[in-house]
Scaffold this motif. Structure first.
Motif, mmCIF file in Angstrom:
data_model
loop_
_atom_site.group_PDB
_atom_site.id
_atom_site.type_symbol
_atom_site.label_atom_id
_atom_site.label_comp_id
_atom_site.label_asym_id
_atom_site.label_seq_id
_atom_site.Cartn_x
_atom_site.Cartn_y
_atom_site.Cartn_z
ATOM 1 N N ASP A 11 5.719 8.003 -10.110
ATOM 2 C CA ASP A 11 4.211 8.038 -10.298
ATOM 3 C C ASP A 11 4.064 7.099 -8.921
ATOM 4 O O ASP A 11 4.706 6.229 -8.802
ATOM 5 C CB ASP A 11 3.687 7.525 -11.379
ATOM 6 N N VAL A 12 2.748 7.384 -8.264
ATOM 7 C CA VAL A 12 2.391 6.282 -7.261
ATOM 8 C C VAL A 12 2.249 4.954 -7.670
ATOM 9 O O VAL A 12 2.621 3.957 -6.982
ATOM 10 C CB VAL A 12 1.015 6.739 -6.802
ATOM 11 N N LEU A 13 2.166 4.687 -9.114
ATOM 12 C CA LEU A 13 2.340 3.334 -9.377
ATOM 13 C C LEU A 13 3.604 2.517 -9.506
ATOM 14 O O LEU A 13 3.679 1.701 -9.152
ATOM 15 C CB LEU A 13 1.723 2.962 -10.945
ATOM 16 N N LEU A 14 4.610 3.330 -9.700
ATOM 17 C CA LEU A 14 5.929 3.181 -9.608
ATOM 18 C C LEU A 14 6.410 3.130 -8.293
ATOM 19 O O LEU A 14 7.166 1.725 -7.887
ATOM 20 C CB LEU A 14 6.751 4.122 -10.457
ATOM 21 N N VAL A 15 6.038 3.566 -7.496
ATOM 22 C CA VAL A 15 6.175 3.783 -5.993
ATOM 23 C C VAL A 15 5.695 2.643 -5.318
ATOM 24 O O VAL A 15 6.393 1.631 -4.740
ATOM 25 C CB VAL A 15 5.642 4.989 -5.278
ATOM 26 N N ASP B 296 0.896 -1.122 0.165
ATOM 27 C CA ASP B 296 -0.053 -0.131 0.019
ATOM 28 C C ASP B 296 0.921 1.242 0.022
ATOM 29 O O ASP B 296 1.886 1.269 0.651
ATOM 30 C CB ASP B 296 -0.932 -0.011 1.308
ATOM 31 N N VAL B 297 0.417 2.341 -0.907
ATOM 32 C CA VAL B 297 1.213 3.591 -0.650
ATOM 33 C C VAL B 297 0.224 4.788 -0.716
ATOM 34 O O VAL B 297 -0.910 4.669 -1.385
ATOM 35 C CB VAL B 297 2.147 3.751 -2.116
ATOM 36 N N LYS C 266 4.242 -8.584 -14.773
ATOM 37 C CA LYS C 266 4.780 -8.685 -13.430
ATOM 38 C C LYS C 266 5.062 -7.611 -12.926
ATOM 39 O O LYS C 266 5.687 -6.518 -13.547
ATOM 40 C CB LYS C 266 6.229 -9.876 -13.682
ATOM 41 N N VAL C 267 5.039 -7.557 -11.473
ATOM 42 C CA VAL C 267 5.360 -6.353 -10.747
ATOM 43 C C VAL C 267 6.913 -5.834 -11.039
ATOM 44 O O VAL C 267 7.193 -4.614 -10.985
ATOM 45 C CB VAL C 267 5.243 -6.500 -9.288
ATOM 46 N N GLN C 268 7.769 -6.680 -11.136
ATOM 47 C CA GLN C 268 9.164 -6.107 -11.485
ATOM 48 C C GLN C 268 9.371 -5.286 -12.659
ATOM 49 O O GLN C 268 9.951 -4.314 -12.517
ATOM 50 C CB GLN C 268 9.897 -7.442 -11.697
ATOM 51 N N ALA C 269 8.331 -5.803 -13.690
ATOM 52 C CA ALA C 269 8.552 -4.902 -14.893
ATOM 53 C C ALA C 269 7.832 -3.611 -14.611
ATOM 54 O O ALA C 269 8.234 -2.386 -15.154
ATOM 55 C CB ALA C 269 7.665 -5.835 -16.209
ATOM 56 N N LEU C 270 6.689 -3.510 -14.013
ATOM 57 C CA LEU C 270 6.102 -2.349 -13.611
ATOM 58 C C LEU C 270 6.807 -1.246 -12.932
ATOM 59 O O LEU C 270 6.764 -0.343 -13.280
ATOM 60 C CB LEU C 270 4.560 -2.744 -12.869
ATOM 61 N N ALA C 271 7.627 -1.948 -12.085
ATOM 62 C CA ALA C 271 8.480 -1.191 -11.172
ATOM 63 C C ALA C 271 9.393 -0.171 -12.050
ATOM 64 O O ALA C 271 10.024 0.932 -11.478
ATOM 65 C CB ALA C 271 9.103 -1.683 -10.129
ATOM 66 N N GLU C 272 9.772 -0.787 -13.097
ATOM 67 C CA GLU C 272 10.735 -0.026 -13.863
ATOM 68 C C GLU C 272 10.328 0.790 -15.379
ATOM 69 O O GLU C 272 11.003 0.723 -16.031
ATOM 70 C CB GLU C 272 11.773 -1.140 -14.495
ATOM 71 N N MET C 273 8.970 0.900 -15.119
ATOM 72 C CA MET C 273 8.456 1.680 -16.358
ATOM 73 C C MET C 273 8.698 3.093 -16.624
ATOM 74 O O MET C 273 8.691 3.796 -15.587
ATOM 75 C CB MET C 273 6.993 0.939 -16.632
ATOM 76 N N ASP C 274 8.737 3.556 -17.829
ATOM 77 C CA ASP C 274 8.930 4.892 -17.964
ATOM 78 C C ASP C 274 7.327 5.495 -18.065
ATOM 79 O O ASP C 274 6.936 5.588 -19.236
ATOM 80 C CB ASP C 274 9.712 4.993 -19.555
ATOM 81 N N LEU C 275 6.887 5.941 -17.288
ATOM 82 C CA LEU C 275 5.727 6.575 -17.302
ATOM 83 C C LEU C 275 5.789 8.004 -17.374
ATOM 84 O O LEU C 275 6.777 8.731 -16.859
ATOM 85 C CB LEU C 275 4.934 6.024 -15.976
ATOM 86 N N LEU D 171 -3.770 10.243 -3.013
ATOM 87 C CA LEU D 171 -4.010 9.115 -3.829
ATOM 88 C C LEU D 171 -3.537 8.215 -3.123
ATOM 89 O O LEU D 171 -2.250 7.798 -2.800
ATOM 90 C CB LEU D 171 -3.246 9.514 -5.203
ATOM 91 N N GLN D 172 -4.282 7.068 -2.885
ATOM 92 C CA GLN D 172 -3.920 5.839 -2.209
ATOM 93 C C GLN D 172 -4.140 4.474 -3.413
ATOM 94 O O GLN D 172 -4.955 4.534 -4.133
ATOM 95 C CB GLN D 172 -4.890 5.648 -1.095
ATOM 96 N N VAL D 173 -2.955 3.616 -2.984
ATOM 97 C CA VAL D 173 -3.083 2.481 -4.029
ATOM 98 C C VAL D 173 -2.655 1.262 -3.488
ATOM 99 O O VAL D 173 -1.966 1.505 -2.530
ATOM 100 C CB VAL D 173 -2.274 2.672 -5.300
ATOM 101 N N ARG D 174 -3.316 0.206 -3.846
ATOM 102 C CA ARG D 174 -2.777 -0.949 -3.215
ATOM 103 C C ARG D 174 -2.673 -1.740 -4.378
ATOM 104 O O ARG D 174 -3.461 -1.811 -5.266
ATOM 105 C CB ARG D 174 -3.971 -1.890 -2.147
ATOM 106 N N LEU D 175 -1.474 -2.507 -4.327
ATOM 107 C CA LEU D 175 -1.012 -3.478 -5.723
ATOM 108 C C LEU D 175 -0.888 -4.784 -4.972
ATOM 109 O O LEU D 175 -0.083 -4.959 -4.007
ATOM 110 C CB LEU D 175 0.299 -3.085 -6.252
#
Lengths: 451, 451
Positions: free
Chosen positions: A438-442, A362-363, A418-427, A378-382
């Motif tokens: 971005d909160v998604l990368l965090v 959660d962030v 996969k989450v590993q790929a999302l964490a490294e994306m160029d948003l 803005l709150q997110v759970r992944l």
């Protein structure tokens, strides 16, 4: 080639349009029980609340195409025609013209069942009293509008799902005192994990909508045929307007009359081409099951986009084309008062219930750079699968359009990302739109470390 | 183990933090020429305009972590220390303390070059007159603030890239009469295709910012050492404040002194671990090239997120870990007045210039259901490769956060996704957030039919 469609709203009309485009020579006939076709039923609460349309009874604003426009495209639309039964052996339907009362046998080469869902009507006393409503179709909304017009002041909404929440907002915006009753411990139960559900209830309370959760309705009170209150196991709640929004069930009577197999969810089972177990009979929309690509299970998820998507697939196939419905990933978004909520995939609770080894991060961040004056929470759970990092789902709470970030996760779920790929994306980043990360990368970075 | 970082803003500070976390025993030293570290330079125009911070000179609001906070994490931050040269053979740097003027030799095991970019300063007469500014670092913004404080009324912004556009907005919001000069036929030339660039210029004009495109600056006029105007090939424009935003160049002098190889873009060449051609020397941030995953070419794309991402990778690797920078896909977003603009991947023009057989579809729709009162225009161009349908890029014009949909395409570009898949995705829908068919699904459906 004669294609007969039963039901002229989302799936039915999408199918008719696609079939027509696929095979311009096919005869395409749509039988619609009601008086309207091709309208956005999801918009009904927003017309009622005054957020859409020219007035609070301008339900015509929701109509995408009129019967005349459909006819101009070569689609024969028959309003107030109810299909009573199907004879699959003879490939005919029995249809009643609700105006004349006459019935007629109508043959088909392909038959699409797009009969949608019906609101669940509990076995409560006085359910048929004046001032008690469900919301599914335009006449329902018109009836609610009439109750409002006759001076309703106190509303009780029974059920805290999408429709209940949207109607609670609509009636609140119309100036009524609104109480929302929910039998589960919290509202939004099927959409979000517990902590996130709590925020939805809190937003309702902040806005002045009273939430009574964990309360069971036992019946309705009425005087002179008009509702006066709701009897619960925790006392009586006064009301002169009651919305019953306790769920929907797929309309499958016609399917059953034709010998069509239902799935375990109770909705019509189809293959990826939307074909049922009976040759020549197809199903699409809220009355049909779909494949959840994340859980790999068949689900009954009656939502607008899925219905339209299934309808298109069925339309192409009935007219001799080749299309497949790839299924859903469980995406949904809603707004209640100032809170925007979105989800896709599985919640943590859903994943655990399916036996998946789920892990969630959660962030809490902001939708714009934190130093921006207009930055809002803005709150997110992944959620992902432990060990592999396969993405399982996401939940967002925020404001305005910021929660549409959920579509990034939805897109990745389609490809088993996969989450590993999302964490490294160029948003995309600029201060008016997000923090550098971005909160998604965090949240993906945080979850990656927990896999 | 001694890790020396040159430059303490985005990439440098990210690297230092990550290195520290990776190896708590390593000595991590950051030399920063200026007086500030770890701040969001992208926010400078927004502090100046009054959209961020407590006042229009509150640049401290942009600081993520102070030197004291970095030191508390065990990172030695040396402000006003300029690294003059590198002796790669001896693995030392020559550092000048700008306060005392003394120089000292500092050894390293790993050296990170995070020297960023410098604004291009054309060879114009009176470029150093009072009232003429570039914008890159906090002191630049402070100088602009001082010019504003001394009563500047007429501003000329030279250059219609990101910084030029953001500064034109900031000065406009501060009440100045602003003229934006651009030598190309349109502003936003490197970001968008021609038709979309036109909308950016139109928005500036609508808001009262005058755009003069296709105009070449020949020099500046000054009186008593203070700027009075800009001389162009189409006449003189009066100005008491001039922002020169005609591009940036990577700061590579130090790299060159160390014998580090530059790439074809002129920025420092590295491998995916951010290692340069010289053992022990690393580079990250705006001074380094990165791989564009869509074009498979090395690019120089000095943007905030990329700098932070590269810095993290370098930090992990210098401290003995293992990380790779997967590259960029060319995502960017900006807002100018009431127009939000986003892009990712390649524009149609860029794709053609690379020899790709690109095909694009355009859709004009709305960000919320069309019948919603708050629905606003949202326009999108989606580009893919003919034949295969491989996604190449997207461009959005809209309002507020709606253009952050670009991240869906960015995520798909990372996985070499196809338009056929995008067209069939389960994106989140409710009337306050999109039409049933989100504009992304509509444009993907249209483009799929053109592949």
């Amino acid at each position: 080639m004669r294609i007969v469609v039963v039901g002229g709203v989302a799936a039915g009309m999408s199918a008719a349009s696609r079939a027509r485009r696929q095979d311009p020579d096919a005869e395409v006939v749509v039988f619609e029980r009601g008086e309207y076709v091709s309208y956005g039923a999801c918009g009904l609460p927003y017309v009622l609340s005054g957020q859409a349309g020219d007035s609070t009874d301008d339900f015509g604003a929701l109509v995408a195409r009129t019967p005349a426009q459909m006819r101009a495209r070569g689609i024969s639309v028959r309003l107030r025609h109810e299909v009573l039964s199907v004879d699959a052996g003879a490939a005919t339907t029995l249809v009643r013209d609700l105006n004349s009362g006459q019935t007629r046998t109508e043959p088909y080469d392909h038959l699409l069942l797009a009969t949608g869902v019906a609101p669940v009507r509990p076995d409560w006393e006085n359910l048929n009293a004046a001032g008690v409503h469900v919301l599914r179709e335009i006449p329902d909304a018109q009836a609610i509008g009439a109750s409002l017009g006759s001076g309703a002041k106190r509303a009780v909404v029974i059920g805290g799902g999408y429709i209940g929440l949207e109607m609670a907002e609509a009636l609140h915006l119309r100036g009524l005192k609104v109480v929302l009753l929910e039998s589960a411990p919290q509202v939004a139960g099927r959409m979000l994990d517990r902590q996130y559900r709590a925020e939805v209830g809190a937003e309702l309370e902040r806005g002045g909508i009273e939430v009574r959760a964990g309360v069971n309705v036992e019946g309705l009170h009425a005087r002179a045929g008009r509702v006066t209150g709701v009897q619960t196991d925790a006392g009586t709640v006064r009301a002169d307007l009651v919305i019953v929004a306790v769920g929907v069930r797929p309309r499958v009577e016609l399917a059953q009359s034709a010998g069509v197999r239902l799935g375990r969810t109770g909705a019509i089972a189809t293959d990826a081409r939307m074909q049922t177990s009976v040759p020549g009979i197809w199903a699409a929309g809220d009355n049909a099951e779909s494949l959840n690509r994340v859980s790999r299970r068949k689900v009954h998820l009656p939502l607008g986009l899925g219905a339209n998507r299934m309808g298109r697939v069925a339309g192409v196939n009935m007219a001799g084309g080749e299309a497949k419905f790839p299924g859903v990933v469980g995406s949904a978004v809603f707004r209640v008062l100032n809170l925007s909520v979105a989800r896709t995939g599985l919640t943590h609770e859903e994943a655990l219930a399916l036996g998946l080894d789920a892990v969630s991060a959660d962030v809490r961040s902001t939708d714009h750079a934190g130093y921006f004056h207009d930055a809002r929470p803005l709150q997110v759970r992944l959620t992902a699968e432990r060990g592999t990092g396969r993405l399982l789902g996401a939940q967002f709470l925020g404001h305005g359009d910021a929660v549409k970030r959920v579509d990034v996760v939805a897109a990745l779920l389609h490809g088993r990302g996969k989450v590993q790929a999302l964490a490294e994306m160029d948003l995309a980043y600029a201060p008016p739109f997000s923090s550098v990360w971005d909160v998604l990368l965090v949240v993906a970075g945080k979850l990656r470390a927990m896999i």
